[in-house]
Design an enzyme around this catalytic site. Structure first.
Site, PDB file in Angstrom:
ATOM      1  N   ASP A  80       9.358 -18.091  21.234  1.00 38.63           N
ATOM      2  CA  ASP A  80       9.073 -16.772  21.791  1.00 38.63           C
ATOM      3  C   ASP A  80       9.632 -16.642  23.203  1.00 38.63           C
ATOM      4  OD1 ASP A  80       5.795 -16.078  20.301  1.00 38.63           O
ATOM      5  OD2 ASP A  80       7.816 -16.274  19.465  1.00 38.63           O
ATOM      6  N   GLU A  86       7.546  -5.136 -10.282  1.00 30.49           N
ATOM      7  CA  GLU A  86       7.246  -5.299  -8.843  1.00 30.49           C
ATOM      8  C   GLU A  86       5.779  -5.005  -8.612  1.00 30.49           C
ATOM      9  OE1 GLU A  86       9.390  -2.125  -7.004  1.00 30.49           O
ATOM     10  OE2 GLU A  86      11.265  -3.228  -7.053  1.00 30.49           O
ATOM     11  N   LYS A 110       2.762  -2.995  -7.016  1.00 31.27           N
ATOM     12  CA  LYS A 110       2.646  -1.630  -6.496  1.00 31.27           C
ATOM     13  C   LYS A 110       1.853  -1.722  -5.201  1.00 31.27           C
ATOM     14  CE  LYS A 110       1.374   3.050  -7.862  1.00 31.27           C
ATOM     15  NZ  LYS A 110       0.803   3.398  -6.591  1.00 31.27           N
ATOM     16  N   ASP A 152      -0.128  -0.743  -2.043  1.00 28.52           N
ATOM     17  CA  ASP A 152      -1.017   0.386  -1.780  1.00 28.52           C
ATOM     18  C   ASP A 152      -0.882   0.819  -0.323  1.00 28.52           C
ATOM     19  OD1 ASP A 152      -2.845   2.314  -2.220  1.00 28.52           O
ATOM     20  OD2 ASP A 152      -4.578   0.989  -2.400  1.00 28.52           O
ATOM     21  N   TYR A 161      11.876  -0.761  -1.640  1.00 31.16           N
ATOM     22  CA  TYR A 161      11.979  -0.974  -3.081  1.00 31.16           C
ATOM     23  C   TYR A 161      12.959  -0.058  -3.800  1.00 31.16           C
ATOM     24  CZ  TYR A 161       8.207   2.499  -2.717  1.00 31.16           C
ATOM     25  OH  TYR A 161       7.450   3.574  -2.384  1.00 31.16           O
ATOM     26  N   LYS A 168      -1.639   0.307 -13.658  1.00 30.46           N
ATOM     27  CA  LYS A 168      -2.691   0.184 -12.655  1.00 30.46           C
ATOM     28  C   LYS A 168      -3.661  -0.959 -12.990  1.00 30.46           C
ATOM     29  CE  LYS A 168      -2.953   2.967  -9.686  1.00 30.46           C
ATOM     30  NZ  LYS A 168      -3.129   4.386  -9.456  1.00 30.46           N
ATOM     31  N   CYS A 180     -29.246  27.652  -8.859  1.00 27.01           N
ATOM     32  CA  CYS A 180     -28.252  27.159  -7.897  1.00 27.01           C
ATOM     33  C   CYS A 180     -28.982  26.663  -6.653  1.00 27.01           C
ATOM     34  CB  CYS A 180     -27.282  28.277  -7.546  1.00 27.01           C
ATOM     35  SG  CYS A 180     -26.187  27.852  -6.188  1.00 27.01           S
ATOM     36  N   CYS A 223     -27.653  29.370  -3.575  1.00 28.84           N
ATOM     37  CA  CYS A 223     -27.986  30.796  -3.547  1.00 28.84           C
ATOM     38  C   CYS A 223     -29.250  31.104  -4.344  1.00 28.84           C
ATOM     39  CB  CYS A 223     -26.815  31.645  -4.027  1.00 28.84           C
ATOM     40  SG  CYS A 223     -26.550  31.566  -5.807  1.00 28.84           S
ATOM     41  N   CYS A 254     -23.683  27.917 -11.734  1.00 23.67           N
ATOM     42  CA  CYS A 254     -24.367  28.962 -10.980  1.00 23.67           C
ATOM     43  C   CYS A 254     -23.789  30.287 -11.478  1.00 23.67           C
ATOM     44  CB  CYS A 254     -24.091  28.776  -9.483  1.00 23.67           C
ATOM     45  SG  CYS A 254     -24.345  30.263  -8.525  1.00 23.67           S
ATOM     46  N   CYS A 311     -22.250  33.932  -4.570  1.00 20.29           N
ATOM     47  CA  CYS A 311     -22.802  32.648  -4.135  1.00 20.29           C
ATOM     48  C   CYS A 311     -21.979  32.113  -2.949  1.00 20.29           C
ATOM     49  CB  CYS A 311     -22.784  31.627  -5.271  1.00 20.29           C
ATOM     50  SG  CYS A 311     -23.294  29.987  -4.711  1.00 20.29           S
TER      51      CYS A 311
HETATM   52  S1  IVH Z   1       9.052   3.214  -7.071  1.00 21.05           S
HETATM   53  C1  IVH Z   1      10.835   7.002  -8.610  1.00 21.05           C
HETATM   54  N1  IVH Z   1       7.995   0.877  -6.483  1.00 21.05           N
HETATM   55  O1  IVH Z   1       3.606   4.274  -5.588  1.00 21.05           O
HETATM   56  C2  IVH Z   1      10.055   5.806  -8.292  1.00 21.05           C
HETATM   57  N2  IVH Z   1       6.803   2.838  -5.846  1.00 21.05           N
HETATM   58  O2  IVH Z   1       2.370   6.107  -7.445  1.00 21.05           O
HETATM   59  C3  IVH Z   1       9.514   5.836  -6.930  1.00 21.05           C
HETATM   60  N3  IVH Z   1       4.741   2.417  -4.644  1.00 21.05           N
HETATM   61  O3  IVH Z   1       5.126   7.171  -4.323  1.00 21.05           O
HETATM   62  C4  IVH Z   1       8.550   4.820  -6.593  1.00 21.05           C
HETATM   63  N4  IVH Z   1       4.884   0.235  -4.641  1.00 21.05           N
HETATM   64  O4  IVH Z   1       4.659   5.228  -2.695  1.00 21.05           O
HETATM   65  C5  IVH Z   1       7.860   2.214  -6.419  1.00 21.05           C
HETATM   66  N5  IVH Z   1       7.217  -1.236  -5.976  1.00 21.05           N
HETATM   67  C6  IVH Z   1       7.079   0.077  -5.912  1.00 21.05           C
HETATM   68  C7  IVH Z   1       5.971   0.703  -5.286  1.00 21.05           C
HETATM   69  C8  IVH Z   1       5.872   2.086  -5.285  1.00 21.05           C
HETATM   70  C9  IVH Z   1       4.185   1.283  -4.252  1.00 21.05           C
HETATM   71  C10 IVH Z   1       4.159   3.749  -4.406  1.00 21.05           C
HETATM   72  C11 IVH Z   1       5.134   4.793  -3.921  1.00 21.05           C
HETATM   73  C12 IVH Z   1       5.041   5.924  -4.924  1.00 21.05           C
HETATM   74  C13 IVH Z   1       3.714   5.672  -5.540  1.00 21.05           C
HETATM   75  C14 IVH Z   1       3.622   6.268  -6.927  1.00 21.05           C
END
Ligand code: IVH
Length: 688
Positions: free
Chosen positions: A44, A134, A136, A138, A246, A332, A424, A427, A442, A448
């Site tokens: 560093d 890949e 996903k 979050d 990605y 998912k 309700c 109201c 309602c 209302c």
């Molecule tokens: S591909 C046309 N790859 O998930 C395809 N999306 O639910 C575009 N996301 O809006 C997305 N990891 O923000 C892709 N490995 C991954 C991802 C990914 C997270 C998100 C992305 C997208 C959302 C859709």
């Protein structure tokens, strides 16, 4: 290494310039080693020395300082005193050159199998094509534009068409190269990926925030989003944001998606771990492994896996639906479940008058957020599960879905069943439950206050008219002041501008902005206007389908005020929706509202579906017959409709073209009889 030998320089300026270039290059190199590859080669202190030297030279020779120098990165080490240039006053909007799509979801192995089958059928394949898998991530999706290898713009996803410009903030994220490494990048390109926060960094940030008496974030995604969307980039710089790339929105001469990922890496991006699979069982195995390592395999939150058809030519053939590609799907992970105490049950009134029982819970962390309210859906739901106040209950939350109580974990010692109110709660009018339906409503739709408030909140929301500066808080205040008594009154707010300027927390600028937002919202799109009306069952997708079929509000109103159901309704619009639409457009109160909105200048432009790029077959009625050698019936149909053609099944005088593949039969004869243009497969493909 110097760009050119030193002895070619005759004066101090030239030497300084050479050294500055060298330093910038070295710092970028070590940034990448440190932040992207996690393999630092210098200490560093050595890094800081390079940085300080470059800063000094830039101070001495300001004219030589490069606009994209690593010292201009607010978050870079040692740069704490460097402020981002031209800090935005408010985040500006920016259009995506290529729309940012979302992904459709698969929640079960069956959904995944369906996805595979759809892909195979569409492409006419006998087996699954190779898929790239890949995690996903979050986080928050981001699109980065590079011109000649230099980062020029960063936009959030927004509504997919238009996002927020967060360029200044993104320059503080070490994972994001300001300048691309390697070679071979297109002159202009857009890299897509996810901004996220690692779990540990998120926890530490929250601890710091809490200690400082500042806002604590609900989960890493919110923290990432909040940090990214700051007006002051120095705040973003102090937040531990990361980025994984990605996708590439451009056409590039790369045959596969995994080649894209590798390419992105050579240009300096961190990328997620990817793996290829060609069979359903291989996919399943990868999914199970990731699921069991969900909280341990990677240091950040993931909510599933993404499967993408690896071959980019196949991707192009598969194309896109309105907002999701046909060539990818998100598988998912199942919802997380926890138990907590049910403290009470409230009943909320929705915009349609629906009464929803809401569980008041002892706060509990689930799926990355702290939950103290969860839906109990309806009367039957509570009864069937025998849920009583005081019980210990199981709560689950999946992704963005509203948390729900799913079962009783342990009954309370003394129990009394919840009795659903027949009036309700707001109201006090009578509430009714229709035979065969689970929900109470309602009955006071006209007056209302709770219904009106919910409708107003819905009308100004992002997916509806998207009126900035007008949220729940402001609406409540304006209702209290008597300025808003109906939906149309929103557009009468300009009449109260003078009084509004006097209100606490408003002032000149806020009022001016609100008036501008109202003006902007007057010219809206048909789907947005339809959503804004808050008709039961009419959400985003359906509104778009309706808009493409009718194109104007007048035509749509006319369609649903007739005694007969309109012809050619798109698939997906079922009898329940039709009945709601007919009820809505035949109700005098609603017609009064629509007329008032029109008088107040609220208009929706003639709607042309996004996907309809004008082409040869645009607006034409086409019949497909026989077998095509190079593409399936589904694909041919999709490509025609994408151009704005209408594909029908029988040949009439209204047909413009018949496309005849091999072994075409009676339809071809009909076309010849009626003198309708016939295209063979080659002729069809030429014009597609
Ligand atoms: S591909 C046309 N790859 O998930 C395809 N999306 O639910 C575009 N996301 O809006 C997305 N990891 O923000 C892709 N490995 C991954 C991802 C990914 C997270 C998100 C992305 C997208 C959302 C859709």
């Amino acid at each position: 290494m110097l760009d050119e030998p030193l002895d070619l320089f005759s004066d101090a300026t030239s030497r300084a310039q050479a050294r500055m270039r060298e330093l910038a290059k070295l710092i970028r190199h070590h940034n990448k080693l440190y932040h992207v590859l996690d393999t630092p080669e210098i200490s560093d202190a050595e890094y800081d020395a390079l940085f300080v030297e470059l800063e000094r030279l830039e101070r001495e020779f300001p004219a030589l300082a490069e606009a994209d120098s690593p010292t201009k990165k607010v978050g870079a080490a040692g740069a704490d005193k460097v402020l981002a240039r031209g800090l935005a006053q408010g985040l500006q909007g920016g259009r995506h050159r290529v729309p940012m799509l979302s992904l459709s979801n698969a929640f079960s192995a069956e959904d995944v199998a369906d996805f595979g089958a759809r892909v195979m059928r569409f492409l006419g394949l006998g087996a699954w094509p190779e898929l790239l898998v890949e995690p996903k991530i979050d986080g928050v999706s981001l699109s980065l534009t590079y011109e000649n290898g230099v980062l020029v713009r960063a936009l959030t996803r927004g509504d997919g068409e238009e996002g927020e410009d967060v360029t200044a903030n993104v320059r503080t994220v070490a994972d994001i190269p300001q300048r691309l490494g390697g070679t071979g990048w297109p002159a202009s390109m857009e890299v897509r990926g996810e901004i996220y926060m690692e779990n540990a960094a998120f926890a530490a940030l929250n601890a710091r925030q809490a200690a400082a008496g500042e806002k604590v974030f609900a989960n890493p995604r919110n923290a990432a989003a909040g940090s990214l969307r700051q007006l002051d980039a120095t705040i973003t710089a102090a937040r531990p944001l990361r980025f994984l790339a990605y996708a590439l929105a451009n056409q590039v001469p790369l045959a596969t998606e995994d080649a894209v990922v590798q390419q992105l890496q050579t240009w300096g991006f961190a990328v997620p771990e990817v793996v290829l699979a060609s069979t359903e069982s291989a996919l399943h195995e990868i999914y199970t492994t990731w699921l069991s390592g969900r909280y341990s395999k990677v240091p950040y939150a993931i909510d599933g896996l993404v499967y993408k058809v690896n071959d980019r030519t196949l991707q192009a053939r598969l194309g896109e639906l309105a907002r999701t590609p046909r060539w990818a799907i998100a598988h998912k992970f199942p919802a997380e479940q926890v138990t907590t105490e049910l403290l009470g049950i409230d009943v909320q009134v929705g915009r349609t008058g629906k009464l929803t029982p809401v569980a008041k819970l002892a706060p509990v962390a689930v799926g990355g957020v702290t939950v103290s309210n969860a839906t109990l859906h309806n009367e039957d739901y509570i009864q069937q599960r025998d849920i009583c106040v005081g019980d210990r209950v199981v709560v689950e939350r999946a992704g963005d879905v509203i948390p729900q109580v799913v079962a009783v974990a342990k009954q309370a010692a003394t129990r009394q069943a919840f009795s659903f109110p027949n009036h309700c709660p707001v109201c006090k009018s009578s509430a009714a439950r229709v035979e065969g339906e689970a929900d109470w409503f309602c009955e006071n739709a006209a007056d209302c206050p709770a219904q009106l408030e919910a409708r107003l909140i819905h009308l100004v929301s992002r997916k509806a008219l998207d009126i900035e500066g007008l949220g729940e808080k402001q609406l409540k205040l304006f209702i209290e002041l008597g300025w808003i008594e109906s939906l149309a009154d929103i557009f009468r707010l300009p009449n109260h501008a003078t009084a509004m300027r006097e209100l606490e927390g408003f002032g000149d600028k806020k009022v001016t902005n609100l008036l501008a937002a109202l003006k902007k919202a007057q010219q809206t799109t048909l789907p947005r206007l339809l959503i804004a009306l808050g008709i039961r069952h009419i959400g985003e997708k359906i509104a778009e389908l309706l808009a493409s079929r009718f194109t104007t509000l007048t035509a749509l109103r006319e369609g649903f005020t007739q005694k007969t159901t309109p012809a050619d309704l798109p698939m997906g619009i079922g009898p329940v929706m039709i009945a709601e639409l007919q009820a809505f457009f035949n109700e005098p109160r609603n017609n009064k509202l629509l007329n008032e909105l029109e008088t107040l200048g609220v208009t929706a432009e003639v709607y042309i579906a996004e996907a309809k790029k004008l082409g040869f077959f645009s607006g034409k009625t086409v019949v497909l017959t026989g077998t095509l050698a190079t593409l399936s019936r589904d694909e041919a149909k999709a490509r025609l409709t994408a151009q704005g053609a209408k594909v029908t099944s029988s040949v009439t005088s209204k047909t413009n073209f018949v496309i005849a593949g091999a072994e075409a039969g009676s339809k071809l004869k009909d076309a010849e009889k009626l003198g309708i243009a016939v295209l063979d497969e080659a002729g069809f493909l030429e014009n597609l």
